[in-house]
Design an enzyme around this catalytic site. Structure first.
Site, PDB file in Angstrom:
ATOM      1  N   HIS A  80       5.605   5.935  11.455  1.00  0.00           N
ATOM      2  CA  HIS A  80       5.047   5.837  10.103  1.00  0.00           C
ATOM      3  C   HIS A  80       4.083   7.019   9.969  1.00  0.00           C
ATOM      4  O   HIS A  80       2.868   6.852   9.984  1.00  0.00           O
ATOM      5  CB  HIS A  80       4.319   4.496   9.968  1.00  0.00           C
ATOM      6  CG  HIS A  80       3.999   4.080   8.568  1.00  0.00           C
ATOM      7  ND1 HIS A  80       4.068   4.936   7.484  1.00  0.00           N
ATOM      8  CD2 HIS A  80       3.598   2.881   8.071  1.00  0.00           C
ATOM      9  CE1 HIS A  80       3.719   4.274   6.396  1.00  0.00           C
ATOM     10  NE2 HIS A  80       3.436   3.033   6.717  1.00  0.00           N
TER      11      HIS A  80
ATOM     12  N   ARG B  19      11.553   3.949   3.076  1.00  0.00           N
ATOM     13  CA  ARG B  19      11.240   2.959   4.126  1.00  0.00           C
ATOM     14  C   ARG B  19      12.511   2.155   4.383  1.00  0.00           C
ATOM     15  O   ARG B  19      13.149   1.670   3.441  1.00  0.00           O
ATOM     16  CB  ARG B  19      10.105   2.032   3.690  1.00  0.00           C
ATOM     17  CG  ARG B  19       9.916   0.878   4.668  1.00  0.00           C
ATOM     18  CD  ARG B  19       8.683   0.060   4.390  1.00  0.00           C
ATOM     19  NE  ARG B  19       7.474   0.786   4.742  1.00  0.00           N
ATOM     20  CZ  ARG B  19       6.254   0.245   4.721  1.00  0.00           C
ATOM     21  NH1 ARG B  19       6.094  -1.019   4.376  1.00  0.00           N
ATOM     22  NH2 ARG B  19       5.201   0.968   5.040  1.00  0.00           N
TER      23      ARG B  19
ATOM     24  N   ARG C 213       0.797  -1.220   0.000  1.00  0.00           N
ATOM     25  CA  ARG C 213       0.000   0.000   0.000  1.00  0.00           C
ATOM     26  C   ARG C 213       0.831   1.272   0.000  1.00  0.00           C
ATOM     27  O   ARG C 213       0.583   2.186  -0.788  1.00  0.00           O
ATOM     28  CB  ARG C 213      -0.936   0.045   1.222  1.00  0.00           C
ATOM     29  CG  ARG C 213      -2.214  -0.735   1.036  1.00  0.00           C
ATOM     30  CD  ARG C 213      -2.669  -1.292   2.356  1.00  0.00           C
ATOM     31  NE  ARG C 213      -1.744  -2.332   2.749  1.00  0.00           N
ATOM     32  CZ  ARG C 213      -1.878  -3.622   2.418  1.00  0.00           C
ATOM     33  NH1 ARG C 213      -2.911  -4.007   1.743  1.00  0.00           N
ATOM     34  NH2 ARG C 213      -0.978  -4.507   2.776  1.00  0.00           N
ATOM     35  N   THR C 214       1.809   1.350   0.910  1.00  0.00           N
ATOM     36  CA  THR C 214       2.522   2.626   1.055  1.00  0.00           C
ATOM     37  C   THR C 214       3.265   2.956  -0.241  1.00  0.00           C
ATOM     38  O   THR C 214       3.157   4.067  -0.761  1.00  0.00           O
ATOM     39  CB  THR C 214       3.494   2.572   2.248  1.00  0.00           C
ATOM     40  OG1 THR C 214       2.767   2.127   3.388  1.00  0.00           O
ATOM     41  CG2 THR C 214       4.086   3.931   2.543  1.00  0.00           C
TER      42      THR C 214
ATOM     43  N   LYS D 233      25.469  -4.362  -2.745  1.00  0.00           N
ATOM     44  CA  LYS D 233      26.939  -4.413  -2.790  1.00  0.00           C
ATOM     45  C   LYS D 233      27.534  -3.842  -1.510  1.00  0.00           C
ATOM     46  O   LYS D 233      28.744  -3.692  -1.391  1.00  0.00           O
ATOM     47  CB  LYS D 233      27.458  -3.600  -3.977  1.00  0.00           C
ATOM     48  CG  LYS D 233      26.988  -4.077  -5.322  1.00  0.00           C
ATOM     49  CD  LYS D 233      27.632  -3.212  -6.410  1.00  0.00           C
ATOM     50  CE  LYS D 233      27.029  -3.471  -7.767  1.00  0.00           C
ATOM     51  NZ  LYS D 233      27.435  -2.436  -8.727  1.00  0.00           N
TER      52      LYS D 233
HETATM   53  C1  NCD Z   1       2.119  -1.169   8.126  1.00  0.00           C
HETATM   54  C2  NCD Z   1       3.620  -0.940   8.207  1.00  0.00           C
HETATM   55  O1  NCD Z   1       4.350  -1.160   7.231  1.00  0.00           O
HETATM   56  O2  NCD Z   1       4.031  -0.504   9.277  1.00  0.00           O
HETATM   57  N1  NCD Z   1       1.647  -1.301   6.824  1.00  0.00           N
HETATM   58  C3  NCD Z   1       1.398  -0.185   6.064  1.00  0.00           C
HETATM   59  O3  NCD Z   1       2.252   0.629   5.827  1.00  0.00           O
HETATM   60  N2  NCD Z   1       0.141  -0.009   5.633  1.00  0.00           N
HETATM   61  C4  NCD Z   1       1.605  -2.187   9.062  1.00  0.00           C
HETATM   62  C5  NCD Z   1       2.216  -3.557   9.079  1.00  0.00           C
HETATM   63  O4  NCD Z   1       3.122  -3.872   8.328  1.00  0.00           O
HETATM   64  O5  NCD Z   1       1.745  -4.350   9.887  1.00  0.00           O
END
Ligand code: NCD
Length: 331
Positions: A158, A130, A79-80, A109
């Protein structure tokens, strides 16, 4: 791998930038929800409303046609990453997606995070990052000029998820004030819980935390809430909160953060939200989940109008469009 370069870059502070541009986020990093005032949250929500309206009327526009986003994911995501890509594309911008090919990038590497970030900033105007280490986005932000948007730093924060969660609560419930919000699941490692809890503490809400003992909310976060005067309660049974909750925010047990897999095995099937359990909930309430779910919410609950998790997914698009436009000064 993160290595510290000796001299962080100088960045203009946000008021110097805001003096020139309407957006308070122009060229700002989005690292933690602690950086947002209530007015700034309202600003983003207002922009997200406009994005929703634009998507329904036209689908795309050319607001960010001169800009490129690097979308860099050192941890899995559906999703993100895809909502940031969709957000940029719908605003007419371009994307360098490094979301499924880390093994083909120089990270494999042994290149440091900072070298990779400094390289990528030569090609783009904003970076979404991320990374599994807490504080990784903040570190990256010290060394690059383009804005860094934290899309999850390990078990840390997040912030963009928390904004879309809060936006969803507001649009589903009509208000934030006076709500009873129950957070269920992995409160220790769940970064979405950490960010949303901090964001909610700015409002008049009471918070209920439901988790098995080893996965309780971190003590420093709990102490911050108590210092701020937020009403909090902890329990390890969903049954204790289901009747009164206005929002049931369910999360996955974060298997990848456990050093001892035997401990994960003990807590992995700790709870499940079922249609039977939902019979005890209020008629006007919402069930939310940042997703992915791995057994915490029964599929039959999806048909319940109170299940808001896929509407939450959609809101992620509008919030991320608003954020990209805001940091690029086009909001
Ligand atoms: C979450 C995350 O990556 O922290 N997912 C997201 O970004 N929608 C929640 C999770 O991974 O459980």
């Amino acid at each position: 791998m993160m290595t510290e370069n000796p001299e962080p870059l100088f960045k203009l502070d946000k008021y110097q930038r805001a003096a020139k541009f309407e957006s308070p986020f122009y060229q700002q990093d989005i690292l933690s929800v602690s950086q947002f005032s209530k007015d700034e949250i309202d600003y983003i929500f207002h922009r997200a409303d406009e994005m929703l309206d634009m998507c329904r009327r036209r689908g795309t526009c050319d607001l960010l046609k001169d800009y490129t986003l690097a979308c860099v994911f050192y941890e899995p995501s559906t999703r993100t990453s895809s909502s940031f890509i969709s957000a940029m594309v719908r605003l007419g911008g371009r994307v360098i997606p490094i979301t499924e090919g880390i093994q083909f990038s120089s990270v494999s590497k042994g290149e440091s995070l900072i070298d990779s970030m400094i390289t990528l900033e030569q090609y783009c105007d904003v970076i979404v990052l991320r990374h599994p280490e807490i504080g990784s986005s903040a570190t990256a932000a010290k060394y690059v000029q383009v804005p860094i948007i934290n899309a999850g730093d390990g078990a840390g924060e997040h912030p963009t998820q928390a904004l879309l969660d809060l936006y969803t609560i507001k649009s589903e419930m009509g208000t934030l004030d006076g709500l009873k919000v129950a957070m269920v699941g992995d409160l220790r490692f769940g970064r979405t819980v950490h960010s949303l809890t901090r964001l909610l503490s700015q409002y008049d809400v009471s918070l209920r935390f439901v988790s098995p003992d080893p996965l309780r909310l971190p003590l420093d976060l709990m102490n911050d809430l108590i210092d701020k005067g937020v009403k909090v309660r902890e329990t390890n049974k969903v049954a204790d909160v289901i009747e009164n909750a206005d929002v049931l925010y369910v999360t996955r047990i974060q298997k990848e953060r456990f050093t001892d897999l035997a401990q994960y095995e003990e807590v992995k099937n700790y709870f499940e939200i079922t249609p039977e359990l939902m019979e005890h909930a209020k008629q006007k309430m919402v069930v939310m989940h940042p997703l992915p779910r791995v057994g915490e919410i029964h599929y039959k609950v999806d048909r319940d109008p109170r299940a808001a998790y896929f509407r939450q997914v959609q809101n992620g698009l509008y919030i991320r469009m608003a954020l990209l436009a805001a940091v690029l000064g086009q909001a």
